[in-house]
Design an enzyme around this catalytic site. Structure first.
Site, short mmCIF file in Angstrom:
data_model
loop_
_atom_site.label_atom_id
_atom_site.label_comp_id
_atom_site.label_asym_id
_atom_site.label_seq_id
_atom_site.Cartn_x
_atom_site.Cartn_y
_atom_site.Cartn_z
N ALA A 88 20.60 6.06 -14.18
CA ALA A 88 21.11 4.87 -14.87
C ALA A 88 20.11 4.47 -15.93
O ALA A 88 18.92 4.79 -15.85
CB ALA A 88 21.35 3.73 -13.89
N ASP A 89 20.60 3.75 -16.92
CA ASP A 89 19.72 3.22 -17.96
C ASP A 89 20.30 1.90 -18.45
O ASP A 89 21.53 1.76 -18.54
CB ASP A 89 19.58 4.20 -19.13
CG ASP A 89 18.42 3.82 -20.04
OD1 ASP A 89 17.26 3.96 -19.61
OD2 ASP A 89 18.66 3.37 -21.17
#
Length: 209
Positions: A88-89
């Site tokens: 995830a970012d």
């Protein structure tokens, strides 16, 4: 004679993130995490470089996919048992300006001064890779800060909380004292949106509650 059904196996993922918040959220949701962090010689920061005129939504999804590809290659290189890999970012956007992790305390102060008294977007992309397939989702939220005085910002930055966080703040920490309202996903603003994460994990075959 009746037979008792065997319990469903505990869902688990390789988590390719150093974020304790993502680990804690997955644990709360009943998902066991096995860390899959970069090797010392991997240039993880290079993956987060912003391209000229890149839109925030495109940026965060591109970075997440690159991180996932690197993590899957890492899994194979280390000869670990196969399993779903989650990446995830999160990025903060003020208009089309992308506010990443502050490079210094002064940089953090500049970011927070821009965000004070205004609304901004928080975008978190999540991706899961498993058995040669990839599932991705994007969470968009809006955060509105009340007015912050320069002294308040300086004191907040001195706590060290802004460092390592997109936009130089963590909503689950002291910065929440200045959040006037949010629209969207609170967990997405923290760094891992519950609804979208559940979607991609279920698509990858994990059985969640």
């Amino acid at each position: 004679m009746s037979q008792t059904a065997s319990p469903a196996p505990e869902p688990w993922v390789y988590l390719a993130s150093q974020s304790p918040r993502r680990h804690d959220l997955l644990t709360q949701w009943g998902v066991r995490c096995e860390p899959l962090l970069p090797d010392p010689d991997e240039d993880a920061e290079a993956l987060e470089a912003v391209r000229p005129a890149e839109a925030p939504a495109h940026y965060v999804q591109r970075v997440t996919r690159h991180k996932l590809d690197a993590a899957v290659a890492r899994l194979q290189r280390r000869g670990l048992p196969p399993g779903p890999v989650l990446c995830a970012d999160t990025t903060v956007a003020l208009g089309r300006d992308i506010l990443g992790k502050p490079a210094s305390k002064a940089d953090a102060q500049r970011m927070l001064q821009r965000l004070a008294g205004r609304s901004h977007q928080v975008l978190t992309a999540v991706a899961v890779g498993h058995k040669g397939q990839v599932w991705q989702a994007l969470s968009r939220s809006q955060v509105t800060f009340g007015e912050w005085s320069s002294a308040d910002i300086r004191r907040y930055v001195e706590t060290g909380e802004p460092m390592g966080k997109a936009g130089a703040y963590g909503i689950q920490g002291l910065a929440g004292l200045w959040v006037q309202r949010i629209s969207g996903s609170y967990t997405g603003i923290m760094g891992l949106p519950a609804f979208e994460t559940a979607q991609v994990l279920r698509a990858a075959g994990l059985r969640l509650l």
